[in-house]
Design an enzyme around this catalytic site. Structure first.
Site, PDB file in Angstrom:
ATOM      1  N   ASP A 425       0.858  -1.179   0.000  1.00  0.00           N
ATOM      2  CA  ASP A 425       0.000   0.000   0.000  1.00  0.00           C
ATOM      3  C   ASP A 425       0.901   1.238   0.000  1.00  0.00           C
ATOM      4  OD1 ASP A 425      -2.341   1.462   0.158  1.00  0.00           O
ATOM      5  OD2 ASP A 425      -2.346   1.469   2.345  1.00  0.00           O
ATOM      6  N   ASP A 790      -3.057  -0.916   5.830  1.00  0.00           N
ATOM      7  CA  ASP A 790      -3.502  -0.458   7.142  1.00  0.00           C
ATOM      8  C   ASP A 790      -4.965  -0.046   7.162  1.00  0.00           C
ATOM      9  OD1 ASP A 790      -3.371   1.810   5.615  1.00  0.00           O
ATOM     10  OD2 ASP A 790      -2.130   2.969   7.011  1.00  0.00           O
TER      11      ASP A 790
END
Length: 1087
Positions: A425, A790
């Site tokens: 990410d 996350d």
């Protein structure tokens, strides 16, 4: 085999950092039952976060299945079942007819009774806890079954086959084997945790009572008494007791689905289907959700474990059914050992039946044959391996915890070491997740202003358009300052909100007072940002006497008008825009040249790695959206979407999220370790490319970066070369590819295969579903994939990955779905990879240490006894003592070995070729170390044990029991010779220990006594313990009587030491030659 984390409480700072990390339950492996490691780490289970992760994954899988994209899913049956449900697509009348219920009176009592008897209670039952099954597999899993059969054989050989003179040694061997089995079974059972705790936590989320209409009357009944077809009343404050098909709703009926989705915005109830997906449509009230407003009626169509919540609860209580790489290796090792033992046993039985029984009938009787077979099994089985694997994983996990990495599932530690593709990410992982406005673009043609220049204009009493843009950025914003920090500096004030909104809020506050400005406006509706729309909308009214800042003096605005503000991705919003505000406040129609200029401004900012947002507005006339529509959330959302057209562009805002200091170095080290590092983000492709270049993910010149248009659509699949992570890829130019989410939607299978072969990849403008698709595609290509994330939307990809890595400070849902949690820095993933590789390295070293003495050198005396008729030079009892006592502690000390200096310079482990036990390791164990062990031990036994006792070797060779020697003398000499053989193996293993602790480096480069990065202070205590145990069993009279062991002279301590030094010297020469000639045949066959 089972693994457990560390016993005892975790440090309080770790508990604080990951307050809701989960217990993870894994499927049983090969040496025992399944276990949880959550409580042992002090990491607490968060059932609600686990439910959200399961729900999001399930929703994507159902959508894929309905679109014909289903694959081999871990919960394929659940997905298939839910994707076929059609209650939401049927009319209310059809639902009632199918379930035999009246829309007004509900079910009658006799029907309720029959259905309760047929279907049982509406409860989510925990999965059965088959304790007998667990005990069975704990006892007989892995080597346990072989040891039990061996024990039974020993008992039979003792009696009745040993009558009338049963051998006490046979009984002792049988008892010792039983003790080993019991200890291993107890060890496995001790690690077992049931899933009841999770199920009980999940059951607490469900309601206890509900209003139901039966026989035309309303009754309050326990939720557990509901049956299929029950007509249920729902009102504000009710938890939904089952999956309910809504047939009557008030305009203000709202459900909070955050328990399933993690999103706090309520959804409106509806009578009509809003999605083909059963678990996403608004006319199904899902069990466990909360009614926050309004009233409604519905019919129960799913109960108990058959509800969506029940299916998720069942999935949340199970582990991944796929074996980890380590579990597969252990199973393979068990099969190899079992196969080799069985082969030798069959050979011995055939030789005995066809030759020895006929030609030498007095040599080996049936009891002795059975003991020989047991000796073979005992010789082959390295009984210390299960404990070594468990301790190795525990030690590695402890070291990772000290390095601020929480390992939630020990079996994935080793998988991390085999990772060859990282799917990372961007926001919060590679970047700091601290957005700040750096540029604005205003006017026609667009004028790009750095934020410093814009503020300078403001300080000179300049343009009002900057204030208007800042006001819009502050209004169309969900972030708020914490109330107690008004006096602190703007840059340090704490904000509640996401990074983008926080950056916009600071920008707005630097221009004007956001609180005063917001007080002039009343928010009447909004459409939150999501990964599908990629924009957010807010609607406002104002009755302020003073004309609000956002409007020009030429515009009319009353308290009946509505101000629509929108922010989002320029490429998404531009087609919805028709006008643009000039810097003087005038509005002009957008022309194609204007649009090109705006796109150019966006690309200029994006090429610098900035996230670009377009802010626009529209004034809706009175009646465009009525008060009734504003009160009906379902209708107002559709109305907002249709009203978000003909927008007037106020300007562009670009925000910068700086890279973390360690990001570039982390990428560099991972790539040097042979791992491809890709980035997956929702950002614009140019933004993603610029950030990827800064982070070192893309290293090729911009002109050489490929895109979808460079990939032939129908290229022959057989002509496409696959990426080989184990080849020398550094000698050729790197190839880079950037793909967007829209590209992925139109890619052919051939283009996907081409994309998988690139060295450097960036995926931009992706949805959670596409991120999951990326992970699956690389796994299907044979890659071991790690995913970092996350956010809530990362959960499906984290669960699908071979190793999911969450970042502390992210969402509970991401932490719940992941296998590892990085508590401090992103660069800690390098430590995790290093420890993952070290885990497998040390297990191989422990295995290599155990095999020469605990397997090969124990087998040789049995084969010499059977084939050449000499006395057995090592007793079966002594074989067991070596395997489970004297070899165990040195083998365990190997798991504390530090990584060799070149560990992160090697390619990732090839899971198909580099096995825990392969032909190279067996060649080293048997063909090199084992031969030295056996030859030196045989010399000790037959020369010092027999020859010096007056029994020449010629009196034993090929005699097959017809020894022309006094039986008492022979018996005592045999006991002495066996003890010499025993001590020779115990002590020469010290040389094996020192030689095996490194694969490539010299002992002087990896000093075991000095140097923080090389020393292993457990070696010396392990050696002392091993020698102490050997003396214990050889010098104490009781053991001498029962085990027929004997003490040995001091010379038989020093001779094996000399042999061990020679072994280390020879292995040092081998390693030196391999380092100097790394492409030689010897180096290629090195273990």
């Amino acid at each position: 085999m089972d693994r457990k984390y560390l016993e005892g409480d975790a440090d309080s700072d770790l508990e604080t950092a990951v307050a809701h990390a989960p217990q993870v339950y894994r499927r049983s492996t090969h040496f025992g039952p399944t276990q949880s490691i959550g409580s042992a780490t002090g990491v607490k289970s968060n059932p609600s976060a686990r439910v959200i992760a399961e729900f999001r994954t399930l929703s994507l899988q159902i959508t894929d299945t309905q679109a014909g994209k289903a694959d081999a899913l871990s919960n394929a049956a659940t997905v298939k079942e839910l994707s076929k449900l059609e209650w939401h697509t049927l009319s209310s009348n059809d639902v009632c007819n199918r379930l035999g219920v009246s829309e007004k009176a509900g079910l009658d009592t006799p029907m309720v009774v029959r259905r309760q008897k047929r279907d049982g209670k509406n409860v989510i039952k925990p999965p059965p806890n088959p304790i007998l099954k667990k005990i069975f597999f704990a006892t007989f899993g892995g080597f346990g079954s072989l040891l039990l059969v061996s024990s039974i054989i020993c008992f039979v050989a003792w009696r009745p086959l040993g009558d009338p003179n049963p051998s006490l040694a046979n009984l002792a061997l049988a008892v010792v084997l039983l003790i080993v089995i019991v200890v291993q079974a107890a060890f496995n059972m001790w690690q077992d945790y049931t899933t009841g705790r999770v199920m009980s936590s999940i059951k607490n989320m469900l309601p206890s009572e509900i209003a139901v209409i039966r026989d035309g009357e309303v009754h309050k009944v326990p939720a557990s008494e509901l049956v299929s077809g029950d007509l249920v009343q729902i009102s504000m404050g009710n938890k939904v007791p089952a999956d309910i098909r809504l047939i009557e709703v008030s305009s203000d009926l709202r459900f909070d689905r955050s328990i399933l989705t993690g999103e706090s915005v309520p959804i409106a109830g509806s009578v009509d289907a809003t999605s083909d997906n059963f678990i996403e449509t608004h006319n199904i009230a899902l069990q466990g959700t909360l009614c926050t407003n309004g009233t409604g009626k519905g019919i129960c169509v799913g109960l108990g474990i058959n509800t969506v919540f029940g299916q998720i609860a069942r999935q949340a209580s199970q582990g991944r059914p796929v074996r980890t790489t380590l579990e597969a290796e252990i199973l393979r090792f068990v099969l190899i050992i079992a196969g080799m033992a069985a082969s030798v046993v069959v050979l011995i039985v055939i030789l005995w039946a066809a030759w020895l029984r006929r030609d030498h009938p007095g040599f080996i009787n049936v009891p002795n044959l059975l003991i020989d077979c047991v000796s073979v099994a005992v010789a082959f089985i390295p009984e210390g391996i299960p404990v070594c694997v468990t301790l190795s994983l525990t030690v590695i996990a402890h070291a990772m915890r000290q390095a601020n990495i929480i390992c939630k599932s020990l079996s994935t530690v080793e998988s991390l070491g085999a990772v060859d593709f990282i799917c990372s990410d961007k926001t919060g992982t590679l970047t700091q997740n601290r957005m700040s406005v750096v540029n604005v673009s205003l006017g026609v043609p667009p004028q790009n202003l750095p934020i410093e220049q814009a503020m300078l204009e403001m300080s000179k009493g300049g343009e009002e358009d900057i204030k208007a843009l800042a006001a819009a950025a502050g209004l169309c914003n969900d972030a708020v300052f914490e109330g107690s920090e008004k006096e602190s500096a703007l840059e340090t004030r704490k904000i509640n909100g996401d990074a983008t909104d926080s950056g916009l809020l600071r920008f707005s506050e630097s221009v004007l007072s956001v609180s005063d400005m917001r007080s002039s406006w009343q928010e009447v509706a909004k459409l939150p940002f999501n990964s599908t729309n990629k924009f957010a909308v807010k609607l406002f009214k104002s009755d302020s006497a003073k004309l609000p800042l956002l409007l020009s003096s030429q515009e009319q605005f009353s308290n009946e008008h509505i101000l629509l503000l929108v922010k989002g991705a320029p490429d998404v919003l531009l087609p919805r825009c028709s006008y643009m505000l000039n810097r003087d406040g005038s509005m002009i129609s957008l022309s194609p040249s204007n649009i090109s200029e705006i796109v150019a401004a966006q690309e200029e900012f994006a090429s610098q790695g900035q996230r670009v947002l377009l802010i626009a507005r529209r004034i809706l006339p009175p009646g465009a959206i009525t008060d009734a529509e504003l009160a009906d959330l379902a209708r107002v959302e559709d109305k907002i979407k249709t009203s978000t057209m003909e927008l007037a562009i106020m300007g562009l805002v670009s925000l910068m999220d700086p890279l973390k200091e360690e990001a570039a170095e982390t990428v560099r080290v991972c790539r040097r370790a042979g791992i491809r590092f890709s980035m997956v983000t929702g950002d614009f492709p140019l933004t993603a490319t610029a950030i990827a270049r800064n982070a070192g993910i893309i290293t090729t010149p911009v002109s050489e970066i490929k895109h979808l248009s460079d990939l032939p659509h129908d290229l022959d699949m057989s002509s496409i070369e696959t990426f080989d992570p184990y080849a020398d890829n550094e000698s050729r130019p790197m190839r880079s590819l950037v793909l967007s989410g829209s590209d992925m939607m139109s890619m052919s299978e051939s283009q996907w295969k081409q994309a998988l072969a690139f060295d450097e990849l960036v995926f931009a403008r992706t949805t959670p579903q596409q991120k999951l698709q990326i992970v699956k595609s690389f796994q299907a290509d044979g890659r071991t994939v790690a995913v970092t994330g996350d956010g809530v939307n990362d959960a499906p990809a984290l669960k699908q990955a071979d190793v999911g890595v969450a970042i502390a400070g992210g969402s509970d849902v991401a932490i719940e779905a992941a296998d590892l949690v990085l508590l401090d820095k992103f660069s800690d993933i390098i430590t995790g990879i290093e420890y993952g590789r070290l885990c497998f390295e040390n297990l191989r070293k422990s295995t290599l240490y155990l095999l020469p003495a605990g397997s090969f050198s124990e087998l040789m005396p049995v084969l010499l006894n059977v084939l050449f008729g000499v006395p057995q030079a090592l007793s079966s009892i002594q074989m067991i003592l070596i395997c489970i006592f004297t070899d165990l502690f040195p083998a365990l000390s190997m798991v504390y070995e530090k990584p060799e200096a070149d560990l992160l310079l090697r390619k990732p482990r090839n899971r198909k070729k580099e096995r825990l036990v392969d032909i190279k390791l067996l060649l080293q164990a048997y063909g090199f170390i084992g031969v030295i062990h056996s030859l030196t031990s045989m010399v000790g036994a037959f020369y010092f044990g027999f020859q010096r006792q007056g029994i020449p070797f010629s009196a034993l060779w090929l005699k097959y029991g017809d020894y022309d020697v006094d039986p008492d003398l022979l018996s005592e000499a045999t006991n002495k010779a066996q003890s010499i053989y025993f001590f020779n193996l115990v002590i020469i293993q010290w040389g094996n220990l020192l030689a095996t602790r490194t694969r490539r480096l010299s002992i002087f480069q990896q000093n075991p006594l000095r140097g923080e990065k090389t020393k292993n202070l457990w070696l010396l205590p392990a050696i002392v313990i091993a020698l102490g145990l050997a003396c214990l069993f050889s010098y104490i009279p009781w053991f001498q009587k029962v085990f027929l062991t004997r003490g040995v002279n001091v010379e038989f301590y020093f001779l094996p030491m000399a042999y061990g030094v020679a072994l280390v010297f020879l292995d040092e020469m081998r390693k030196w030659y391999n380092r100097k000639y790394p492409k030689s045949i010897l180096a290629r066959w090195a273990w």
